[in-house]
Design a protein around this motif. Structure first.
Motif, short mmCIF file in Angstrom:
data_model
loop_
_atom_site.label_atom_id
_atom_site.label_comp_id
_atom_site.label_asym_id
_atom_site.label_seq_id
_atom_site.Cartn_x
_atom_site.Cartn_y
_atom_site.Cartn_z
N VAL A 35 49.93 73.04 -47.63
CA VAL A 35 48.08 72.93 -47.50
C VAL A 35 47.23 72.84 -49.07
O VAL A 35 46.85 73.24 -50.01
CB VAL A 35 47.42 74.10 -47.11
CG1 VAL A 35 46.08 74.01 -46.90
CG2 VAL A 35 48.23 74.84 -46.04
N SER B 258 49.80 74.09 -38.84
CA SER B 258 49.41 74.47 -39.82
C SER B 258 49.44 76.15 -38.99
O SER B 258 49.98 77.18 -39.44
CB SER B 258 47.82 74.52 -40.32
OG SER B 258 46.63 75.21 -40.30
N TRP C 207 46.70 69.73 -44.77
CA TRP C 207 47.56 69.97 -44.90
C TRP C 207 48.96 68.44 -44.65
O TRP C 207 48.57 68.08 -43.56
CB TRP C 207 47.93 70.93 -44.18
CG TRP C 207 48.32 70.72 -42.84
CD1 TRP C 207 49.26 70.33 -41.83
CD2 TRP C 207 47.17 71.50 -41.99
NE1 TRP C 207 48.34 70.18 -40.30
CE2 TRP C 207 47.14 70.96 -40.90
CE3 TRP C 207 46.02 71.78 -42.14
CZ2 TRP C 207 46.49 71.31 -39.50
CZ3 TRP C 207 44.99 72.34 -41.46
CH2 TRP C 207 44.97 72.36 -39.92
#
Length: 253
Positions: free
Chosen positions: A122, A153, A99
């Motif tokens: 992502v 993330s 990501w």
């Protein structure tokens, strides 16, 4: 910790002095504006999507389209208004294995910053929808503006909420995009509905939406609202079987 305390801890990465930047100018049109002439947040997030895709194609990334949004954070200092021209400048603010965080500033044409945005994208396989490693050619293009900053993330808005209001959220055909899921900008329409209930939030606002599980056509979505104060509002979008998104709207500090 509450959604609000977690949301306020998020650090907006500053704009670096060197590296790749991409800029474009947009005029706030009638379909982007609230009845009072303010640029709506769902329209703003569409701007962010567009400038992101324009940048990745301009930079000739090997995979400019296989990216989905995990989180968007908005710091709104002043609102853009109907027919105003604004400049959007975007760059990469940090990288992870699968990501990248895209920072965008919305400014007046003379350089005054109106809005700061940070969107975690992502990289995915478009066939399986599974995460993929960020391509090396992308890393090579964006690494300078990241200044070595790594991003996670992991969700910011975690923990239980105690709803004070629950409303059903009807889905429309126009909420869905080419992936067959509710587009991330459509989630921000919920925030626009809440502004009528909590107008004080609009001053010096921070707003976050995190996407957990996609909303598919036919899903019955409920919006659960927890009002801590008039300027500290947590929101959960869920169906009978799944948590779909979490949101927080409030004053930045």
């Amino acid at each position: 910790m509450t959604f609000g305390s977690r949301a306020r801890e998020f650090e907006m990465a500053p704009k670096p002095d060197a590296g790749r930047f991409f800029s474009t100018v947009r005029r706030v049109r009638l379909g982007d504006s609230s009845p009072g002439g303010r640029l709506r947040l769902d329209a703003l997030v569409q701007y962010l999507q567009d400038v992101s895709n324009d940048d990745s194609r301009d930079a000739q990334w090997s995979d400019p389209h296989g990216w989905v949004v995990r989180r968007t954070v908005l710091d709104v200092y002043e609102v853009a208004e109907y027919l105003q021209e604004v400049q959007l400048t975007t760059w990469c603010g940090g990288l992870g294995s699968h990501w990248a965080e895209r920072r965008t500033q919305v400014c007046t044409l003379d350089g005054k910053v109106l809005i700061d945005a940070a969107t975690l994208w992502v990289h995915i396989d478009m066939q399986t929808m599974k995460p993929l490693v960020v391509p090396q050619d992308v890393v090579d293009v964006v690494h300078e503006t990241t200044q070595g900053r790594s991003v996670s993330s992991r969700l910011i808005l975690k923990g239980a909420t105690s709803p004070t209001h629950i409303i059903e959220w009807p889905l429309r055909f126009t909420d869905f995009d080419t992936l067959g899921h509710m587009n991330n900008a459509a989630y921000w329409q919920v925030s626009e509905e809440l502004f009528s209930m909590y107008p004080e939030i609009r001053r010096n606002m921070r707003a976050i939406v995190e996407h957990v599980n996609p909303v598919d056509p036919g899903t019955i979505v409920q919006v659960e609202i927890e009002e801590k104060t008039q300027t500290d509002v947590s929101v959960v979008l869920r169906s009978d079987s799944q948590l779909h998104a979490t949101m927080w709207l409030g004053l930045r500090r």
